[in-house]
Enzyme design. Structure first.
Site: not given
Length: 298
Positions: A80, A111
């Site tokens: 963004e 992960e």
């Protein structure tokens, strides 16, 4: 010993027995803890912003690193920055354990892959000029810890954001940001208030960085990228607000400035052509305020 984010909440042990209105209220009310956690971490976020600006002002990159929910929030914050602040895409790296597919489908096992974090950062040529924002609600995620340790070895700035005070990530990062949100109303579901606190802290941190890098004038978003009709209207409104010019004048200036709001504002305020306005802005280090006040770089 269970991490704070993994401990059972004592507030609503019979959550599944609540009426739907009470269930909604319980879930919503618990989110207030997220805001309080970010407010308590404000000094750490301020330090992170100041140190990041030092690197970024010299050409460094923003690098987000996370897994699962935390990784997705990092990607969201990073992408963004381009439309909102015209942050150059070549100066942004967003990494999530498991790669791009993990944005849309959970890849929880990724992960635990410590080597993948180093490989991902090596592929993007992480270096000492860069700023790493490492995210892990637990603060124990191997992928994130390995990437943070690698960044430290290279001399990059590492900012660690975790919801468990005293976690390994907070001990490892050069700038630790502890978001102490405590147990979740649905025990262990860190996509709830832990995720909310991370989202707020990322909004706060990246916005503060962009303000310090002269992407904002007053409280006006003057470095947005005009990529659609809505943003064109917004650019026009911002130009009018900053200059007091008539909409027609502002639109003419924006056209000449190729939709660069800062340039259009300098044109109108100082009665300059677009090339001259760009030169003034460049001399002022991209600061619209300094350009208008003739103060040079700030």
């Amino acid at each position: 010993m269970l991490l704070a984010t993994e401990q059972p909440s004592l507030l609503h042990p019979d959550l599944d027995l609540l009426s739907t209105p009470d269930l909604i209220a319980a879930l919503a009310d618990d989110q207030f803890s997220a805001l309080r956690a970010v407010q308590a971490a404000a000094p750490s976020l301020a330090l992170a912003a100041d140190l990041a600006v030092e690197r970024l002002a010299l050409g460094g990159r923003l690098v987000y690193l996370g897994a699962g929910t935390s990784g997705r929030l990092g990607v969201l914050d990073g992408v963004e920055l381009l439309p909102t602040f015209s942050w150059p895409p070549e100066r942004l790296v967003t990494l999530i354990a498991g790669g791009e597919r993990a944005m849309f489908r959970a890849a929880e096992g990724a992960e635990d892959d410590e080597a993948a974090a180093v490989s991902d950062l090596e592929r993007h040529n992480l270096n000492a000029a860069d700023v790493l924002i490492a995210l892990a609600a637990s603060g124990t995620t191997p992928y994130v810890l390995s990437g943070t340790a690698y960044a430290n070895r290279l001399g990059a700035l590492s900012i660690g954001i975790s919801n468990n005070p005293g976690s390994p990530l907070l001990r490892l990062a050069q700038v630790p940001v502890a978001l102490d949100t405590g147990p979740e109303v649905i025990s262990g579901s860190t996509r709830l208030k832990a995720g909310t606190a991370q989202k707020i802290s990322l909004n706060t941190l990246s916005s503060a960085i962009m303000v310090r890098l002269h992407k904002v004038y007053g409280n006006l978003m003057v470095d947005l990228q005009v990529t659609n009709i809505k943003l064109r209207r917004r650019a026009l409104s911002l130009t009018v607000l900053a200059t007091g010019a008539a909409p027609e004048q502002a639109e003419d200036a924006l056209n000449e400035a190729r939709d660069q709001v800062k340039t259009a504002i300098v044109m109108l305020r100082l009665n300059l052509s677009a090339p001259a306005a760009r030169a003034v802005l460049a001399e002022a280090g991209g600061s619209l305020r300094a350009a208008l006040e003739g103060a040079g770089p700030v």
